[in-house]
Write a protein that holds these residues in place. Structure first.
Motif, mmCIF file in Angstrom:
data_model
loop_
_atom_site.group_PDB
_atom_site.id
_atom_site.type_symbol
_atom_site.label_atom_id
_atom_site.label_comp_id
_atom_site.label_asym_id
_atom_site.label_seq_id
_atom_site.Cartn_x
_atom_site.Cartn_y
_atom_site.Cartn_z
ATOM 1 N N SER A 59 0.861 -1.111 0.078
ATOM 2 C CA SER A 59 0.193 -0.096 -0.110
ATOM 3 C C SER A 59 0.819 1.284 0.229
ATOM 4 O O SER A 59 0.558 2.289 -0.607
ATOM 5 C CB SER A 59 -0.734 -0.179 1.290
ATOM 6 N N SER A 60 1.926 0.951 0.606
ATOM 7 C CA SER A 60 2.678 2.398 0.861
ATOM 8 C C SER A 60 3.669 2.623 -0.588
ATOM 9 O O SER A 60 4.183 3.632 -0.656
ATOM 10 C CB SER A 60 3.784 2.202 2.022
ATOM 11 N N PRO A 63 1.588 3.438 -4.800
ATOM 12 C CA PRO A 63 1.387 4.740 -5.452
ATOM 13 C C PRO A 63 2.438 5.574 -6.190
ATOM 14 O O PRO A 63 2.676 6.049 -6.989
ATOM 15 C CB PRO A 63 0.696 5.744 -4.248
ATOM 16 N N THR A 64 3.525 5.416 -5.448
ATOM 17 C CA THR A 64 5.007 5.676 -5.709
ATOM 18 C C THR A 64 5.220 5.101 -7.231
ATOM 19 O O THR A 64 5.705 5.877 -8.015
ATOM 20 C CB THR A 64 6.101 5.452 -4.976
ATOM 21 N N LEU A 67 3.010 6.402 -9.808
ATOM 22 C CA LEU A 67 2.702 8.303 -10.033
ATOM 23 C C LEU A 67 4.164 8.806 -9.846
ATOM 24 O O LEU A 67 4.282 10.072 -10.344
ATOM 25 C CB LEU A 67 1.802 8.570 -8.876
ATOM 26 N N LEU A 117 -1.205 4.015 2.231
ATOM 27 C CA LEU A 117 -1.450 4.545 0.632
ATOM 28 C C LEU A 117 -1.375 6.064 0.705
ATOM 29 O O LEU A 117 -1.011 6.767 -0.201
ATOM 30 C CB LEU A 117 -3.101 4.163 0.422
ATOM 31 N N GLY A 120 2.187 6.683 0.669
ATOM 32 C CA GLY A 120 2.867 6.293 -0.734
ATOM 33 C C GLY A 120 2.443 7.455 -1.809
ATOM 34 O O GLY A 120 3.442 7.902 -2.519
ATOM 35 N N LEU A 121 1.380 7.981 -1.693
ATOM 36 C CA LEU A 121 1.163 9.335 -2.367
ATOM 37 C C LEU A 121 1.736 10.236 -2.350
ATOM 38 O O LEU A 121 2.021 11.040 -3.313
ATOM 39 C CB LEU A 121 -0.501 9.506 -2.360
ATOM 40 N N ALA A 124 5.175 9.696 -3.748
ATOM 41 C CA ALA A 124 5.387 9.800 -5.088
ATOM 42 C C ALA A 124 5.629 10.994 -5.864
ATOM 43 O O ALA A 124 6.502 11.292 -6.714
ATOM 44 C CB ALA A 124 3.986 9.399 -5.754
#
Length: 272
Positions: A59-60, A63-64, A67, A117, A120-121, A124
């Motif tokens: 989850s972490s 996103p990276t 994105l 999450l 991670g966003l 990113a």
């Protein structure tokens, strides 16, 4: 001779902006590693599930993975300084929420997954911006290699110190205090960013489409053999080697029959 060697080793610190960032980042990274260790231990203590450990790690990172290329293009297009202030502030908010939920004993696994999450966003956009921001902080291009080397050194130093402190702190006070310390540590890097004076730079590609920029970057990386080889090597290591860090709590608790201090020492050993 020794003083001259030290001066050359730390020569990038003569740039005020970089010196501010280096100081703030040094403290913030220690807090980040403390949170990383505490989060893994908390998840495994709550669930006793290696699958959920992997799910939180996924989850972490996802996103990276998705994105980061787009974020890199946006970092080139917009003000890196302002982007970093936003991302570091959001990361601080995420850590405070995690600390509050943990210290109030209301934390649940779905909270952790959503916050991972969110983290991670943030990363990113933060990581490509932070890495490229070095160019804006160092006026003399001859000092850039030294600045990059110092960044690597402080990262590994934090990787040694942070987990070791976290292991003892978890045993003494619990995971929530590690999250709280990490949240407070962001104040140093945010303060450093606010104290910087970055001269504005003209952007020549504001009208270019973002996806076109991503496409050009991928094309360049693929056609330039040294970069292509490095990316393939990093991808291979990340896929087959680095996941061991996610499962470290399993090794510390079930295989080595240790505690949070054991976990801290295992993570710290990677940074030596």
């Amino acid at each position: 001779m020794n003083s001259e060697l030290v001066k050359q080793t730390l020569r990038a610190l003569r740039h005020k902006n970089y010196r501010l960032f280096f100081t703030g980042q040094s403290l913030s990274l220690i807090g980040t590693w403390m949170q990383s260790v505490a989060l893994g231990w908390l998840v495994y203590r709550m669930t006793d599930s290696a699958f959920l450990l992997g799910l939180v790690g996924f989850s972490s990172q996802i996103p990276t993975f998705i994105l980061a290329s787009i974020a890199g293009v946006l970092a080139d297009r917009y003000n890196k300084h302002k982007i970093l202030i936003i991302t570091q502030t959001l990361a601080m908010v995420q850590a405070f929420i995690l600390a509050f939920l943990t210290l109030s004993s209301s934390i649940q696994i779905w909270h952790i997954i959503l916050l991972s999450l969110f983290s991670g966003l943030i990363n990113a956009f933060d990581m490509p911006t932070r890495q490229s921001f070095v160019i804006d902080m160092v006026d003399d291009r001859n000092d850039l290699p030294n600045a990059i080397a110092l960044n690597s050194s402080v990262f590994n130093a934090a990787r040694l110190i942070g987990p070791t402190i976290a292991g003892f702190l978890i045993a003494a006070l619990g995971e929530g205090f590690c999250f709280l310390i990490n949240a407070l540590s962001f104040l140093t890097v945010i303060a450093a960013l606010l104290m910087m004076k970055i001269p504005p730079k003209e952007k020549n590609h504001k009208n270019e489409k973002v996806l076109e920029g991503v496409k050009e970057g991928i094309k360049y990386a693929y056609n330039f053999k040294p970069i292509r080889a490095l990316l393939l090597l990093i991808g291979l290591v990340s896929l087959t080697g680095m996941p061991y860090t996610v499962l470290m709590p399993v090794f510390a608790k079930d295989i080595l029959h240790g505690n949070s201090q054991t976990l801290g020492f295992l993570f710290g050993a990677v940074g030596t």
